[in-house]
Scaffold this motif. Structure first.
Motif, mmCIF file in Angstrom:
data_model
loop_
_atom_site.group_PDB
_atom_site.id
_atom_site.type_symbol
_atom_site.label_atom_id
_atom_site.label_comp_id
_atom_site.label_asym_id
_atom_site.label_seq_id
_atom_site.Cartn_x
_atom_site.Cartn_y
_atom_site.Cartn_z
ATOM 1 N N TYR A 1 9.120 -3.160 -5.505
ATOM 2 C CA TYR A 1 8.709 -4.190 -4.815
ATOM 3 C C TYR A 1 6.838 -4.021 -5.519
ATOM 4 O O TYR A 1 6.829 -2.636 -5.375
ATOM 5 C CB TYR A 1 8.291 -4.079 -3.752
ATOM 6 C CG TYR A 1 9.223 -4.766 -2.886
ATOM 7 C CD1 TYR A 1 9.551 -6.123 -2.671
ATOM 8 C CD2 TYR A 1 10.554 -4.293 -2.479
ATOM 9 C CE1 TYR A 1 10.416 -6.967 -2.649
ATOM 10 C CE2 TYR A 1 11.186 -4.424 -2.757
ATOM 11 C CZ TYR A 1 11.816 -6.007 -2.398
ATOM 12 O OH TYR A 1 13.099 -6.731 -1.579
ATOM 13 N N ASN A 2 6.068 -4.689 -5.352
ATOM 14 C CA ASN A 2 4.618 -4.635 -5.991
ATOM 15 C C ASN A 2 3.458 -5.393 -5.623
ATOM 16 O O ASN A 2 2.590 -4.919 -5.435
ATOM 17 C CB ASN A 2 4.744 -5.334 -7.707
ATOM 18 C CG ASN A 2 4.972 -5.180 -8.602
ATOM 19 O OD1 ASN A 2 4.868 -4.012 -9.483
ATOM 20 N ND2 ASN A 2 6.311 -6.262 -9.484
ATOM 21 N N THR A 3 4.471 -5.978 -4.412
ATOM 22 C CA THR A 3 3.381 -6.893 -3.271
ATOM 23 C C THR A 3 4.085 -6.337 -1.982
ATOM 24 O O THR A 3 4.940 -6.405 -1.394
ATOM 25 C CB THR A 3 3.197 -8.467 -3.357
ATOM 26 O OG1 THR A 3 2.586 -8.804 -4.929
ATOM 27 C CG2 THR A 3 2.045 -8.335 -2.494
ATOM 28 N N ASN B 1 -0.029 1.880 -5.848
ATOM 29 C CA ASN B 1 -0.279 0.504 -6.411
ATOM 30 C C ASN B 1 0.643 -0.582 -5.844
ATOM 31 O O ASN B 1 0.387 -1.170 -7.400
ATOM 32 C CB ASN B 1 0.832 1.785 -7.876
ATOM 33 C CG ASN B 1 0.356 2.805 -8.476
ATOM 34 O OD1 ASN B 1 -0.620 3.112 -8.125
ATOM 35 N ND2 ASN B 1 0.923 3.890 -8.539
ATOM 36 N N CYS B 2 0.772 -1.203 -4.671
ATOM 37 C CA CYS B 2 1.040 -1.947 -4.272
ATOM 38 C C CYS B 2 0.251 -3.222 -3.979
ATOM 39 O O CYS B 2 -0.912 -2.493 -3.454
ATOM 40 C CB CYS B 2 2.170 -1.737 -3.391
ATOM 41 S SG CYS B 2 3.946 -1.469 -3.666
ATOM 42 N N ALA C 1 8.677 0.663 -2.233
ATOM 43 C CA ALA C 1 7.502 0.799 -3.439
ATOM 44 C C ALA C 1 8.974 1.320 -4.784
ATOM 45 O O ALA C 1 8.609 1.597 -5.723
ATOM 46 C CB ALA C 1 6.755 1.372 -3.906
ATOM 47 N N ASP D 1 6.915 -10.745 -2.327
ATOM 48 C CA ASP D 1 6.745 -9.646 -1.791
ATOM 49 C C ASP D 1 8.280 -9.032 -0.816
ATOM 50 O O ASP D 1 8.981 -9.868 0.304
ATOM 51 C CB ASP D 1 5.282 -9.688 -0.940
ATOM 52 C CG ASP D 1 5.814 -10.857 0.342
ATOM 53 O OD1 ASP D 1 6.962 -11.149 0.584
ATOM 54 O OD2 ASP D 1 4.713 -11.020 0.579
#
Length: 357
Positions: free
Chosen positions: A158-160, A185-186, A154, A135
């Motif tokens: 990065y997804n988190t 969307n994170c 984002a 993250d």
């Protein structure tokens, strides 16, 4: 005398200004103030270890870590790096509270030993994975700054995203809303660094729920010694609760398991050292608890070691190993390859794989 006997020990300071202050609920850091230890073996191989103290968390600073490491030099010379567990046990009995210094020594010994075996550290630890995704942490900043940073992160892939909370409940909520706006969307993670009372922690989560925000986890919502308070939070939310500052040792991990106050444990090498981290992971798994790995303010060296540990053991649900330095600032090269947000490890590079520039 064996080829892995320690012949020489070198100690240096690492001082690098941070691009932005590192702010958590219990303090602010403006500069990386770490210590490097290098052990040179009879076979000529060098192992590197980093102490990254963070006073509000572990009560250490650069001066205490430096003093401890200097006092260990004569003890280490003549010891066999292959006996790192025995050395670790002895150092813990003498320097129980100086964990970052002990962690640096363990790191250097294990780096040198696995280099001598011509084996990557993560392979030595079990080679469960060769890639892990981290993250990125957004510190305690204004809501607008958080929104801008979240949008940038984002876009980088990065997804988190994780954010620090615990200083001001209203501002914390505003920051979370801004991050959600900037990166809708994170996934979101929270870290209070002991900043809330149990009641305020639950109230905070309820307010987030009203705004349709459900974090992936809530890390150390209350004081580290308030296990009953942490259990109160856990019992009043479905959000997973992570014990961080509450767990420095395997004995701490057992207390958390017995108290039933957390869903997962955050392992940090600068809280526990490598040997103790392995024991903590085993205790958490035996109790069917999730695992997380985090960091303080380490360079590529300390982060690389943590990446090796997480990939070697496998099963870490949460990875919080975002760098604090740009590559040009970092005093080291090599180690796990980092293409945001993924670390990749190579079978071709022994040890941690990090070298001084």
């Amino acid at each position: 005398m064996t080829p892995t006997t320690i012949k020489e020990v070198f100690i240096e300071t690492i001082n690098i200004p941070l691009d932005a202050p590192f702010t958590i609920a219990t303090g602010v850091k403006y500069e990386m103030e770490n210590v490097l230890i290098i052990v040179r073996l009879e076979n000529g191989i060098e192992g590197y270890g980093e102490a990254a103290p963070l006073e509000p968390v572990n009560g250490e600073n650069q001066a205490t870590a430096l003093a401890t490491l200097n006092s260990c030099k004569n003890f280490l010379i003549g010891k066999d790096a292959a006996e790192f567990r025995q050395i670790s046990k002895h150092l813990k009995s003498v320097y129980g509270v100086q964990v970052t210094a002990r962690s640096a020594i363990e790191m250097a010994l294990i780096d040198a030993f696995t280099k001598s075996l011509n084996t990557p550290l993560y392979t030595f630890l079990g080679k469960a994975e060769n890639q892990i995704e981290t993250d990125y942490t957004i510190d305690i900043v204004s809501a607008e700054t958080a929104r801008i940073n979240a949008t940038k992160l984002a876009r980088k892939g990065y997804n988190t995203l994780k954010t620090k909370v615990g200083k001001n409940l209203v501002e914390d909520i505003d920051r979370l809303l801004a991050i959600k706006e900037g990166a809708p969307n994170c996934r979101l993670m929270l870290d209070a660094n002991q900043g809330y009372s149990p009641a305020d922690a639950v109230h905070f989560l309820e307010e987030l729920e009203k705004n349709n925000i459900r974090p992936e986890l809530f890390e150390q919502p209350v004081r580290k010694d308030d296990l009953r308070g942490m259990k109160f939070v856990k019992d009043h939310t479905s959000v997973p609760i992570a014990a961080d500052e509450s767990v420095f040792t395997s004995a701490d991990a057992i207390k958390v398991v017995q108290a039933g106050c957390a869903d997962l444990i955050n392992i940090k090498l600068m809280k526990s050292g490598i040997v103790e981290a392995l024991d903590i992971a085993a205790i958490a798994r035996s109790a069917n608890m999730e695992l997380m790995i985090g960091c303080m303010i380490e360079s590529r060296l300390g982060l690389g070691c943590a990446v090796h540990l997480a990939a070697g053991l496998g099963g870490f649900r949460f990875i919080d190993l975002d760098p604090h330095l740009e590559p040009a600032q970092d005093p080291f090269i090599g180690g796990p390859e980092f293409t945001e947000p993924v670390y990749s490890l190579s079978d071709e590079i022994p040890g941690i794989g990090v070298a001084k520039k």
